[in-house]
Scaffold this motif. Structure first.
Motif, short mmCIF file in Angstrom:
data_model
loop_
_atom_site.label_atom_id
_atom_site.label_comp_id
_atom_site.label_asym_id
_atom_site.label_seq_id
_atom_site.Cartn_x
_atom_site.Cartn_y
_atom_site.Cartn_z
N ALA A 135 0.86 -1.18 0.00
CA ALA A 135 0.00 0.00 0.00
C ALA A 135 0.89 1.22 0.00
O ALA A 135 1.72 1.40 0.90
N ASP A 136 0.75 2.08 -1.02
CA ASP A 136 1.68 3.20 -1.17
C ASP A 136 0.98 4.54 -0.92
O ASP A 136 -0.19 4.60 -0.53
N THR A 137 1.71 5.61 -1.15
CA THR A 137 1.20 6.95 -0.87
C THR A 137 0.19 7.43 -1.90
O THR A 137 -0.37 8.52 -1.76
N SER B 217 -9.91 6.00 -1.94
CA SER B 217 -9.98 7.46 -2.02
C SER B 217 -9.22 8.14 -0.89
O SER B 217 -9.05 9.35 -0.90
N HIS B 218 -8.79 7.34 0.09
CA HIS B 218 -8.02 7.84 1.22
C HIS B 218 -6.85 6.90 1.49
O HIS B 218 -6.87 5.74 1.04
N PRO B 219 -5.86 7.33 2.24
CA PRO B 219 -4.68 6.49 2.47
C PRO B 219 -5.01 5.16 3.14
O PRO B 219 -5.84 5.10 4.06
N VAL B 220 -4.34 4.11 2.67
CA VAL B 220 -4.44 2.79 3.30
C VAL B 220 -3.35 2.74 4.37
O VAL B 220 -2.16 2.69 4.07
N MET B 221 -3.77 2.73 5.63
CA MET B 221 -2.81 2.82 6.73
C MET B 221 -2.25 1.45 7.12
O MET B 221 -1.11 1.35 7.57
N SER B 222 -3.03 0.42 6.96
CA SER B 222 -2.57 -0.95 7.24
C SER B 222 -3.52 -1.91 6.55
O SER B 222 -4.65 -1.55 6.21
N PHE B 223 -3.07 -3.13 6.33
CA PHE B 223 -3.96 -4.15 5.77
C PHE B 223 -3.42 -5.53 6.12
O PHE B 223 -2.25 -5.72 6.43
#
Length: 478
Positions: A384-386, A408-414
């Motif tokens: 997951a990138d910026t 549509s918003h940053p993926v902080m963790s998965f």
């Protein structure tokens, strides 16, 4: 087959199609239990035959091993079959069983005659015929059974044959084996699937659950209460993870330590050892697939990755490529001897367990990453990138397969499910999103958790990963 008997014309005429099918199911079940007189009474009173008379006769001859009568009965049920091809296949199977039983009885000349005069002239499945001929060379009965994967007469070969032959007959002529048990088992499975708290490795089956009431699980066994409070850290705990074998729990803290907890006995959790010496707050840790090592990295300003030996608590590797690197995300490869490390300053490395960098990818600013289970020819690394997306990378060929997930918003963790099919994303200010990685589609959104300023982690849980859990900034676990 479903005609009426004397004295019961009115009752028989009032039976619906469903009534007749249920009677046949009960009749088959009673017959399998050996209640022949009950079956006879049921048939007599209802006027519904359990099976077509010709099909019943055919089954009787097959189970008795009377092959000449079996061939005659096969001719009688031919009008019930859907095609000439099915008829030919059934005849071939009968001849095959006849041939195998001759070999078992060591009637080699009769078996050879059957092969040459009956089976070969059919011109059916030449490859199978060649295999049958090779069985003549088996050294004995045990060798024959092992080579042909055939159970023998006493091992239920005829019953197995009849189950195969029955697949060619329509259910109006002969019910599939144990049809009532099969339907009841399907009903139990459906109830278990719809049960909110169902969480067991035992597959729903007859005898395990009662048929007298609908299946429901209570939340008594579902984790909903705090049983332990582990307070040995001196600062905030930023990440925790159980080992794959379920015997250990690792906790990483802002106090720069990792504590390994022995949780094999849930009633007596013990601190096993403390891993110290990290020059950073421990923001991420991960067990190797074989649980022999644990990988540790810090927050954005951290340039190092630590690998510890779980059994001894010794430091296996301290990887650093440049003090200017940001290595805040890392994941193990499937072999437990390589790992991927990345961060927000564009570093993206593949390294071995000794700390040697094997390959690198330039210009990818990574929030978090995971190695997808081996569902492809090559191991894929998901990052997951910026750019608010998740892309797949193949370090073996140094290629990317494009964007799999776009948010549509940053993926902080998965986190990724054990079969590699689904991913659970913590999306800043948008809650928890479940994606199908194969179809590249958003499956479901989960509302309720709060995530604005901190990195929140989530995971799949339960025996079959039917549940999910996530932290939240409102001090709750969902």
């Amino acid at each position: 087959m479903n005609g009426s008997t004397n004295g019961h014309d009115d009752a028989t005429k009032s039976l619906t199609k469903t009534n007749r099918e249920i009677i046949r199911l009960f009749g088959q079940y009673l017959r399998d239990l050996g209640f022949e007189r009950s079956v006879d009474a049921l048939v007599a009173e209802s006027g519904c035959a359990i099976e077509h008379p010709a099909a019943t006769k055919f089954q009787s001859h097959v189970l008795e091993g009377d092959w000449e009568k079996s061939f005659g009965a096969l001719e009688d049920i031919k009008p019930l079959l859907s095609s000439e091809k099915d008829f030919k296949k059934m005849k071939f199977l009968l001849l095959e069983e006849k041939y195998m039983e001759m070999l078992e009885r060591k009637e080699l000349m009769d078996a050879l005659a059957c092969l040459r005069q009956d089976i070969t002239p059919m011109d059916f499945d030449t490859g199978k015929v060649h295999k049958l001929s090779s069985y003549m060379m088996c050294s004995g009965i045990d060798d024959l059974k092992a080579t042909a994967d055939w159970p023998g007469i006493d091992g239920g070969a005829r019953r197995k044959l009849m189950d195969t032959l029955q697949e060619f007959l329509p259910p109006s002529a002969m019910l599939p084996p144990k049809r009532l048990e099969q339907l009841l088992g399907q009903a139990l499975e459906m109830q278990a699937d719809q049960c909110v708290y169902h969480n067991t490795s035992c597959k729903p089956s007859l005898g395990f659950y009662s048929l007298l009431t609908d299946h429901t699980c209570t939340n008594d066994q579902f984790p909903s209460e705090c049983h332990y409070s582990l307070q040995d850290h001196t600062d905030e705990v930023l990440h925790v993870q159980f080992s794959h074998n379920g015997k250990w729990l690792a906790s990483g803290s802002k106090d720069s330590t990792v504590i390994l907890w022995d949780v094999e006995d849930a009633s007596d959790i013990k601190k096993a050892r403390t891993l110290q010496g990290h020059p950073f707050a421990v923001a991420w840790l991960q067990w190797s697939p074989d649980d022999q090592y644990i990988l540790v990295c810090g927050e954005e300003d951290s340039s190092e990755v630590f690998i510890w030996v779980v059994e001894t608590g010794e430091l296996k590797c301290r990887f650093v490529h440049s003090v200017n690197d940001s290595l805040s995300a890392a994941a193990w490869c499937a072999d437990s001897h390589r790992f991927i490390a990345a961060g927000l300053r564009g570093q993206f490395y593949q390294c071995n367990i000794d700390g040697t960098m094997l390959k690198s990818w330039e210009g990818v600013r990574v929030h978090c990453l995971a190695v997808q289970p081996a569902t492809h020819a090559h191991e894929l690394v998901l990052a997951a990138d910026t750019h608010m997306r998740v892309k797949a990378y193949n370090f073996e060929g140094t290629t990317s397969s494009g964007t799999i997930v776009q948010e549509s918003h940053p993926v902080m963790s998965f986190s990724v499910s054990s079969d590699g099919r689904q991913a659970l994303l913590n999306v800043a200010s948008r809650g928890l999103h479940l994606w199908d990685l194969k179809d590249e589609t958003l499956v479901k959104r989960y509302r309720g958790i709060s995530q604005r300023f901190y990195t929140i982690h989530s995971c799949f849980g339960g025996v079959n990963e039917d549940f999910i859990a996530s932290g939240s900034e409102d001090h709750k676990v969902y």
